[in-house]
Write a protein that holds these residues in place. Structure first.
Motif, PDB file in Angstrom:
ATOM      1  N   ALA A  60      47.384  41.626  62.683  1.00  0.00           N
ATOM      2  CA  ALA A  60      46.227  41.330  61.844  1.00  0.00           C
ATOM      3  C   ALA A  60      46.664  40.669  60.540  1.00  0.00           C
ATOM      4  CB  ALA A  60      45.456  42.609  61.545  1.00  0.00           C
ATOM      5  N   CYS A  61      45.804  39.826  59.980  1.00  0.00           N
ATOM      6  CA  CYS A  61      46.121  39.198  58.699  1.00  0.00           C
ATOM      7  C   CYS A  61      45.418  39.903  57.540  1.00  0.00           C
ATOM      8  CB  CYS A  61      45.763  37.721  58.717  1.00  0.00           C
ATOM      9  SG  CYS A  61      44.004  37.354  58.820  1.00  0.00           S
TER      10      CYS A  61
ATOM     11  N   LYS B  34      38.169  43.498  62.880  1.00  0.00           N
ATOM     12  CA  LYS B  34      39.194  44.447  62.437  1.00  0.00           C
ATOM     13  C   LYS B  34      40.379  43.777  61.740  1.00  0.00           C
ATOM     14  CE  LYS B  34      36.822  47.705  64.521  1.00  0.00           C
ATOM     15  NZ  LYS B  34      35.809  46.921  65.247  1.00  0.00           N
ATOM     16  N   GLY B  35      40.142  42.615  61.124  1.00  0.00           N
ATOM     17  CA  GLY B  35      41.190  41.966  60.352  1.00  0.00           C
ATOM     18  C   GLY B  35      42.048  40.986  61.111  1.00  0.00           C
ATOM     19  N   TYR B  36      41.787  40.797  62.404  1.00  0.00           N
ATOM     20  CA  TYR B  36      42.560  39.837  63.190  1.00  0.00           C
ATOM     21  C   TYR B  36      42.007  38.421  62.974  1.00  0.00           C
ATOM     22  CZ  TYR B  36      44.937  43.717  65.393  1.00  0.00           C
ATOM     23  OH  TYR B  36      45.708  44.818  65.599  1.00  0.00           O
ATOM     24  N   SER B  37      42.809  37.431  63.284  1.00  0.00           N
ATOM     25  CA  SER B  37      42.471  36.044  62.950  1.00  0.00           C
ATOM     26  C   SER B  37      41.568  35.407  64.015  1.00  0.00           C
ATOM     27  CB  SER B  37      43.748  35.218  62.773  1.00  0.00           C
ATOM     28  OG  SER B  37      44.522  35.722  61.709  1.00  0.00           O
ATOM     29  N   THR B  38      40.373  35.901  64.128  1.00  0.00           N
ATOM     30  CA  THR B  38      39.391  35.328  65.038  1.00  0.00           C
ATOM     31  C   THR B  38      38.739  34.111  64.379  1.00  0.00           C
ATOM     32  OG1 THR B  38      37.581  36.664  64.159  1.00  0.00           O
ATOM     33  CG2 THR B  38      38.916  37.643  65.932  1.00  0.00           C
TER      34      THR B  38
ATOM     35  N   HIS C 177      43.733  41.224  52.243  1.00  0.00           N
ATOM     36  CA  HIS C 177      44.418  40.237  53.073  1.00  0.00           C
ATOM     37  C   HIS C 177      45.919  40.227  52.780  1.00  0.00           C
ATOM     38  CE1 HIS C 177      40.353  38.537  53.844  1.00  0.00           C
ATOM     39  NE2 HIS C 177      40.920  38.188  54.994  1.00  0.00           N
ATOM     40  N   ARG C 178      46.695  39.912  53.793  1.00  0.00           N
ATOM     41  CA  ARG C 178      48.149  39.869  53.675  1.00  0.00           C
ATOM     42  C   ARG C 178      48.590  38.475  53.260  1.00  0.00           C
ATOM     43  NH1 ARG C 178      49.516  43.010  59.379  1.00  0.00           N
ATOM     44  NH2 ARG C 178      48.215  44.851  58.980  1.00  0.00           N
ATOM     45  N   ARG C 179      49.121  38.372  52.054  1.00  0.00           N
ATOM     46  CA  ARG C 179      49.427  37.078  51.463  1.00  0.00           C
ATOM     47  C   ARG C 179      50.573  36.344  52.153  1.00  0.00           C
ATOM     48  NH1 ARG C 179      45.130  38.801  49.327  1.00  0.00           N
ATOM     49  NH2 ARG C 179      44.507  38.114  47.259  1.00  0.00           N
TER      50      ARG C 179
ATOM     51  N   VAL D  49      46.259  32.920  55.438  1.00  0.00           N
ATOM     52  CA  VAL D  49      45.754  33.537  54.213  1.00  0.00           C
ATOM     53  C   VAL D  49      46.198  32.730  52.995  1.00  0.00           C
ATOM     54  CG1 VAL D  49      45.795  35.608  52.759  1.00  0.00           C
ATOM     55  CG2 VAL D  49      45.679  35.825  55.252  1.00  0.00           C
ATOM     56  N   ARG D  50      47.463  32.316  52.971  1.00  0.00           N
ATOM     57  CA  ARG D  50      47.956  31.493  51.854  1.00  0.00           C
ATOM     58  C   ARG D  50      47.191  30.180  51.770  1.00  0.00           C
ATOM     59  NH1 ARG D  50      53.227  32.651  53.728  1.00  0.00           N
ATOM     60  NH2 ARG D  50      53.517  30.447  54.245  1.00  0.00           N
TER      61      ARG D  50
END
Length: 232
Positions: free
Chosen positions: A38-39, A177-181, A197-199, A204-205
């Motif tokens: 997940a991101c 659930k936070g996955y990159s859909t 979010h995970r940088r 995400v960046r």
């Protein structure tokens, strides 16, 4: 494995645990994590020691949401011991995902009150577990204790993401659930990342840089990342 511990092809998901018990290597703990890909959101790890069968238990990814919830309740009721560790998104960024993953699995095992005689891990070996162990390819599909840990980790994390949706409704965390859909990617492009979010993730960046650029081009100061995606 030693003589007498051969596992038959039709032994089922409990075959490894039974074979290890015959060799005196018990109790057996299984460890697994949820949210690695997940991101957004935390990484959640669980360790489970089972000695009673759980009806319908399987890899959490192969179960419906209703079946996972039912298995979760049965595991919590019947397992010898269960532990859960949560690594927040910011800590995953600070440590790096793989390091955070290993740390989460170690912490989950360390939090068990019952000392395992053997540890089964999913996919890759984990050093420093304090007990002999075996890394199993697709372990959550072939070993009951790993499958149980996968269920506990995933249900725990999914519930956290549903709660997170209340704070950041623009991203619809309750659905993906936070996955990159595609839905999540669209929200990221529109709102930029939020504090969950995970940088380190490329998408995400890119969304963060794009949002800053767009706000600056519009003539206004960029808002802080923590506020992006929140509704007033």
């Amino acid at each position: 494995m030693a003589k007498g511990s051969t596992i038959r092809r039709d032994a089922g998901i409990y075959g490894f645990e039974r074979a290890l018990a015959r060799q005196g290597l018990h109790p057996v703990a299984g460890v697994d994590e949820a949210g690695r890909g997940a991101c957004a959101g935390p990484l959640v790890a669980s360790a489970v020691i089972l000695e009673r069968p759980i009806k319908g238990l399987a890899d959490s990814k192969l179960l419906t949401e209703a079946r996972r919830e039912a298995c979760f309740d049965l595991i919590m009721e019947r397992a010898v011991d269960v532990s859960v560790v949560v690594i927040p998104a910011a800590e995953c960024d600070r440590m790096g995902l793989h390091v955070a993953n290993i740390a989460a699995l170690r912490r989950a095992l360390a939090r068990l009150t019952v000392r395992p005689g053997y540890v089964l891990t999913d996919g890759f070996p984990v050093d420093g577990l304090g007990a002999p162990g075996l890394a199993m390819w697709k372990g959550d599909r072939v070993a009951a204790s790993i499958a149980a840990a996968s269920v506990i980790a995933k249900v725990t994390r999914d519930r956290m993401m549903v709660q997170m949706h209340e704070d950041y409704p623009a991203y619809d965390f309750a659905t993906h659930k936070g996955y990159s859909t595609p839905l999540h990617q669209q929200a990221l492009k529109l709102h930029g990342p939020c504090a969950e979010h995970r940088r380190r993730y490329v998408n995400v960046r890119a969304a963060m840089e794009g949002t800053v650029h767009e706000r600056a081009s519009a003539g206004g100061p960029p808002t802080s990342p923590a506020s992006w995606g929140r509704e007033s």
